[in-house]
Design a protein around this motif. Sequence first.
Motif, short mmCIF file in Angstrom:
data_model
loop_
_atom_site.label_atom_id
_atom_site.label_comp_id
_atom_site.label_asym_id
_atom_site.label_seq_id
_atom_site.Cartn_x
_atom_site.Cartn_y
_atom_site.Cartn_z
N GLY A 180 -15.61 26.06 7.50
CA GLY A 180 -15.66 26.29 8.93
C GLY A 180 -15.96 27.75 9.18
O GLY A 180 -15.70 28.62 8.32
N GLN A 260 -9.09 24.54 8.00
CA GLN A 260 -8.95 24.96 9.38
C GLN A 260 -7.71 25.82 9.61
O GLN A 260 -7.78 26.83 10.33
CB GLN A 260 -8.95 23.73 10.31
CG GLN A 260 -8.89 24.05 11.79
CD GLN A 260 -10.12 24.80 12.31
OE1 GLN A 260 -11.18 24.75 11.70
NE2 GLN A 260 -9.97 25.48 13.43
N GLU A 264 -7.81 29.60 11.26
CA GLU A 264 -7.05 30.02 12.44
C GLU A 264 -6.15 31.20 12.13
O GLU A 264 -6.00 32.11 12.95
CB GLU A 264 -6.24 28.83 12.96
CG GLU A 264 -7.13 27.71 13.52
CD GLU A 264 -6.36 26.46 13.88
OE1 GLU A 264 -5.12 26.45 13.70
OE2 GLU A 264 -6.99 25.49 14.34
N GLN A 291 -15.37 29.95 17.59
CA GLN A 291 -15.55 28.94 16.55
C GLN A 291 -16.39 27.78 17.06
O GLN A 291 -17.26 27.27 16.36
CB GLN A 291 -14.21 28.42 16.03
CG GLN A 291 -14.42 27.37 14.92
CD GLN A 291 -13.14 26.92 14.27
OE1 GLN A 291 -12.04 27.28 14.67
NE2 GLN A 291 -13.28 26.10 13.23
N TRP A 295 -16.43 23.56 12.51
CA TRP A 295 -15.23 23.25 11.74
C TRP A 295 -15.61 23.02 10.27
O TRP A 295 -16.77 22.75 9.96
CB TRP A 295 -14.56 21.99 12.29
CG TRP A 295 -13.97 22.15 13.66
CD1 TRP A 295 -14.35 23.02 14.65
CD2 TRP A 295 -12.89 21.39 14.21
NE1 TRP A 295 -13.59 22.85 15.76
CE2 TRP A 295 -12.67 21.86 15.53
CE3 TRP A 295 -12.09 20.37 13.73
CZ2 TRP A 295 -11.68 21.33 16.36
CZ3 TRP A 295 -11.10 19.84 14.55
CH2 TRP A 295 -10.90 20.32 15.84
N TYR A 333 -17.56 19.31 12.96
CA TYR A 333 -16.83 18.86 14.15
C TYR A 333 -16.97 17.35 14.32
O TYR A 333 -15.99 16.64 14.58
CB TYR A 333 -17.32 19.57 15.40
CG TYR A 333 -16.58 19.15 16.65
CD1 TYR A 333 -15.39 19.77 17.00
CD2 TYR A 333 -17.05 18.11 17.45
CE1 TYR A 333 -14.68 19.37 18.12
CE2 TYR A 333 -16.35 17.71 18.58
CZ TYR A 333 -15.16 18.34 18.92
OH TYR A 333 -14.46 17.94 20.02
N ASN A 336 -14.97 15.34 11.96
CA ASN A 336 -13.54 15.45 12.22
C ASN A 336 -13.11 14.42 13.27
O ASN A 336 -11.94 14.04 13.34
CB ASN A 336 -13.19 16.86 12.69
CG ASN A 336 -11.70 17.12 12.71
OD1 ASN A 336 -11.03 16.90 13.72
ND2 ASN A 336 -11.17 17.58 11.59
#
Length: 383
Positions: A180, A260, A264, A291, A295, A333, A336
């Motif tokens: 990501g 992820q 973060e 972002q 991801w 993304y 996910n």
Amino acid sequence: MTITDLNLIDIRRHLHAHPELSMAEFETQAYLKKIVTSWHSPWLTIREIPALPTALLVRLAGKHPKRTIGYRADIDALPITEETGLPFSSERPGVMHACGHDIHMTVALGVLAHFAERQPEDNMVFLFQPAEEEQAGGKQLYELGTFVNEWRPDEFYALHDQPAMRAGQIATRQGTLFAGSTEIHLTIKGKGGHAAFPHRAHDVIVAAAAFVMQVQTIVSRNVDPVHGGVVTIGMLQAGTIGNVIPNEAQLAGTIRAFKQPDLEMMQQRVREIAQGLETMYNVQFDLQLIQGGYWPVNNDPDTTKAFIQYMTNDDEIDFTTCEPAMTGEDFGYLINQIPGTMFWLGVGDDAHTLHDSRLSPDEAAIETGVKAIIKYLSWRMSE
């Protein structure tokens, strides 16, 4: 153009010669639509998205559907001046398919053409997606409610070309394939002045230099070494002459991680470093971390198991498993939200990397990739 006279090499070369940037792929979308519409397949439906007008979706109704299989190809190019010298080089100054999205689209058209002529068992949805390179077109489409009802895949597939692999080779892995990523955009504002009187200024260059050095400690001292991460500042602009302290500095870069939660955490450390330096150097930091839809590309266990099983057992397919890469992709993304698998397709140009102005994929990979994907999807629908 009918399916029978589809020339994938000619299509790829047309796409390569006419690249368009993210959210500006109007001619590309029209070209793709013209080809698909010309087939007049009775089980084919085309859909456009008014809020994202360069997107194109194509649905094939299956004969005995148990599921809907999705396949995605990205369509945008990069702001790069091509230096390949190819006879079909980009006709648009400063824009190039330097990431191989022309290959992605062409392979997708080849797969789509097969099933448009031979009705698939399952329903299929093909997405020709704008804005992968920036603005996360996949996330935008998802948040617009594009993938609902008959347009929602039960599983999603996509490829990315890989110049370091031999043409036609396919590779993927269980777990995370790509990292990501998060964009760093920083403007530092201070008080300029004469280089001879630094005590009367609030020096943005010193603050910028400290920021660049301190963010390098994030990976080495915060990320588990077995997880991996990257913080890179790729742009720093400040000042016009050596004897003047400027009022402003601008920086841009990227944060990347395979997980992820790590991404973060790294974002938060960048914020904390900026806050501390703002106080230390008596300057103003305007920091933006973006972002969006980039991801980690976490391959689904079930679809990836099936993909690897088939590719490994077919002696006609050159398949290997691979290590994860710090490449960023907004397909992360989508998978996910919807289970799916992304994989590499080798294009045999190990002298150049993705985003290189001299990248020249071996077009032999197109037919090989099309055949392998058709075989896998046909087998998947027979399960």
